[in-house]
Design a protein around this motif. Structure first.
Motif, short mmCIF file in Angstrom:
data_model
loop_
_atom_site.label_atom_id
_atom_site.label_comp_id
_atom_site.label_asym_id
_atom_site.label_seq_id
_atom_site.Cartn_x
_atom_site.Cartn_y
_atom_site.Cartn_z
N UNK A 68 -20.32 123.56 13.46
CA UNK A 68 -21.59 123.46 12.75
C UNK A 68 -21.61 122.27 11.79
N UNK A 69 -20.48 121.96 11.17
CA UNK A 69 -20.42 120.79 10.28
C UNK A 69 -20.57 119.49 11.06
N UNK A 70 -20.19 119.50 12.31
CA UNK A 70 -20.32 118.29 13.13
C UNK A 70 -21.72 118.12 13.71
N UNK A 71 -22.43 119.23 13.96
CA UNK A 71 -23.67 119.14 14.74
C UNK A 71 -24.92 119.68 14.05
N UNK A 76 -24.31 121.01 7.07
CA UNK A 76 -23.71 119.91 6.30
C UNK A 76 -24.32 119.86 4.90
N UNK A 77 -25.64 119.97 4.82
CA UNK A 77 -26.30 119.97 3.52
C UNK A 77 -25.87 121.14 2.66
N UNK A 78 -25.71 122.30 3.29
CA UNK A 78 -25.28 123.49 2.57
C UNK A 78 -23.85 123.31 2.05
N UNK A 79 -22.96 122.80 2.89
CA UNK A 79 -21.56 122.62 2.50
C UNK A 79 -21.43 121.60 1.38
N UNK A 81 -23.82 120.59 -0.63
CA UNK A 81 -24.54 121.08 -1.81
C UNK A 81 -23.68 122.03 -2.60
N UNK A 82 -22.95 122.90 -1.92
CA UNK A 82 -22.05 123.83 -2.59
C UNK A 82 -20.89 123.07 -3.24
N UNK A 83 -20.41 122.05 -2.56
CA UNK A 83 -19.30 121.25 -3.11
C UNK A 83 -19.75 120.51 -4.36
N UNK A 84 -21.00 120.04 -4.36
CA UNK A 84 -21.51 119.33 -5.53
C UNK A 84 -21.63 120.25 -6.74
N UNK A 85 -21.87 121.54 -6.48
CA UNK A 85 -21.96 122.51 -7.56
C UNK A 85 -20.59 123.02 -7.99
N UNK A 86 -19.54 122.65 -7.25
CA UNK A 86 -18.20 123.10 -7.58
C UNK A 86 -17.86 124.45 -6.99
N UNK A 87 -18.68 124.95 -6.08
CA UNK A 87 -18.42 126.25 -5.47
C UNK A 87 -17.31 126.09 -4.43
N UNK A 88 -16.26 126.86 -4.57
CA UNK A 88 -15.16 126.80 -3.62
C UNK A 88 -14.19 125.68 -3.88
#
Length: 96
Positions: A68-71, A76-79, A81-88
């Motif tokens: 899903x991250x590749x296609x 990708x936006x969700x992943x 976006x979560x990384x930008x918020x520091x989630x995970x």
């Protein structure tokens, strides 16, 4: 669903086995070995990786996520976006 072919779907259904085995999302996460386990001490709040669970199911979910991250642009936006918020995000112990 992007990333879930017949082999991945069969792996998930085999691990799930029957209705009622997983009463909620948290029970399914524990079954798959993807649930965070609290490892806090004092004022420090941390979570560690769950090493138990069904490894084949864990691998199937990992395959879905990578595909899903590749296609899938939404994934990708969700992943990211979560990384930008520091989630995970866990600070890298080796980085200094």
């Amino acid at each position: 669903m992007t990333g879930a072919g017949p082999i991945v779907a069969a792996t998930v259904l085999t691990a799930w086995s029957h209705p009622g085995r997983c009463r909620n999302d948290a029970a399914f996460a524990m079954l798959a070995g993807v649930a965070p386990i609290p490892a806090s001490s004092g004022k420090t709040v941390r979570y560690r990786l769950n090493r138990s669970g069904d490894r084949q199911l864990n691998r199937a979910l990992h395959t879905v996520v990578l595909t899903r991250l590749q296609h899938d642009d939404f994934a990708v936006g969700f992943a990211f976006g979560a990384a930008a918020l520091g989630v995970g995000a866990e600070p890298d112990a080796g980085a200094s």
